[in-house]
Design a protein around this motif. Structure first.
Motif, short mmCIF file in Angstrom:
data_model
loop_
_atom_site.label_atom_id
_atom_site.label_comp_id
_atom_site.label_asym_id
_atom_site.label_seq_id
_atom_site.Cartn_x
_atom_site.Cartn_y
_atom_site.Cartn_z
N UNK A 64 0.81 -1.22 0.00
CA UNK A 64 0.00 0.00 0.00
C UNK A 64 0.84 1.27 0.00
N UNK A 65 2.03 1.21 0.59
CA UNK A 65 2.86 2.41 0.74
C UNK A 65 3.95 2.55 -0.34
N UNK A 66 3.93 1.69 -1.33
CA UNK A 66 4.97 1.74 -2.36
C UNK A 66 4.83 3.01 -3.21
N UNK A 67 5.94 3.68 -3.52
CA UNK A 67 5.86 4.83 -4.43
C UNK A 67 5.46 4.36 -5.83
N UNK A 90 3.78 10.20 -8.72
CA UNK A 90 4.26 11.01 -9.84
C UNK A 90 3.60 10.56 -11.12
N UNK A 91 3.34 11.50 -12.02
CA UNK A 91 2.80 11.21 -13.34
C UNK A 91 3.87 11.56 -14.36
N UNK A 92 4.11 10.66 -15.30
CA UNK A 92 5.13 10.85 -16.31
C UNK A 92 4.47 10.75 -17.68
N UNK A 110 14.17 10.72 -2.82
CA UNK A 110 14.78 11.78 -2.02
C UNK A 110 13.77 12.62 -1.24
N UNK A 111 12.52 12.62 -1.67
CA UNK A 111 11.50 13.43 -1.00
C UNK A 111 10.27 12.57 -0.69
N UNK A 112 10.45 11.56 0.17
CA UNK A 112 9.30 10.69 0.48
C UNK A 112 8.20 11.51 1.16
N UNK A 113 6.97 11.12 0.90
CA UNK A 113 5.83 11.83 1.46
C UNK A 113 5.11 10.94 2.46
N UNK A 125 0.48 12.10 0.90
CA UNK A 125 -0.03 13.44 1.18
C UNK A 125 0.32 14.36 0.02
N UNK A 126 -0.58 15.28 -0.31
CA UNK A 126 -0.26 16.24 -1.38
C UNK A 126 1.00 17.03 -1.03
#
Length: 160
Positions: A64-67, A90-92, A110-113, A125-126
């Motif tokens: 559930x927490x995977x980027x 992220x959308x690519x 580098x910027x986990x949310x 989180x946004x």
């Protein structure tokens, strides 16, 4: 597309890349490979990317927490909003470049949310918007919108 992504990821130094032909195979591969990041296409046979994200973002799913980085050629506003509501990090957009892929992968590493859970949403989180007041109000009088004092550009991060 998988070959292009694999080649770029290998160029970045990724050592273990697992591929799947469709969303259903992707879910099975996740169980076997225990990935750190998931890159998936919106349009896939059997189980599309949106349905796959819905299944993964279930709070009781072990992944559930995977980027998640979603790749798509459909970049209209409604799709971007839907990706955000699904819990995509992220959308690519296609066609992809090595630079844009690297930026998305770097961002999730580098910027986990933090993750949030509400009655209608479970996911990252946004992102924050820095200097929100200056951007929305156009900055100080007489200064071009979107620029900081001295003419430097504002450091802005878009909402996820």
């Amino acid at each position: 597309m998988r070959t292009i992504l694999r080649t770029m990821l290998q160029g970045f130094g990724a050592r273990r890349i697992v591929e799947a032909e469709d969303g259903a195979s992707g879910l099975e591969a996740m169980d076997r490979a225990n990935p750190d990041i998931l890159i998936l296409d919106w349009v896939m046979p059997i189980l599309d990317g949106a349905d796959m994200v819905r299944m993964i973002r279930s709070p009781n799913n072990p992944f559930a927490y995977i980027p998640i980085i979603m790749v798509t050629a459909h970049t209209e506003r409604s799709r971007i909003v839907e990706a955000r509501r699904l819990g995509v990090h992220e959308l690519l957009s296609k066609p992809i470049s090595a630079k844009s892929l690297y930026q998305r992968v770097s961002s999730v590493i580098l910027h986990p949310r933090d993750f949030i859970k509400t009655a209608t949403y479970f996911g990252p989180a946004p992102r924050e918007i820095r200097n929100r007041q200056k951007i929305w109000q156009g900055g100080p009088p007489g200064q071009p919108q979107g620029q900081a004092p001295g003419g430097a550009e504002e450091n802005v991060t878009a909402i996820g």
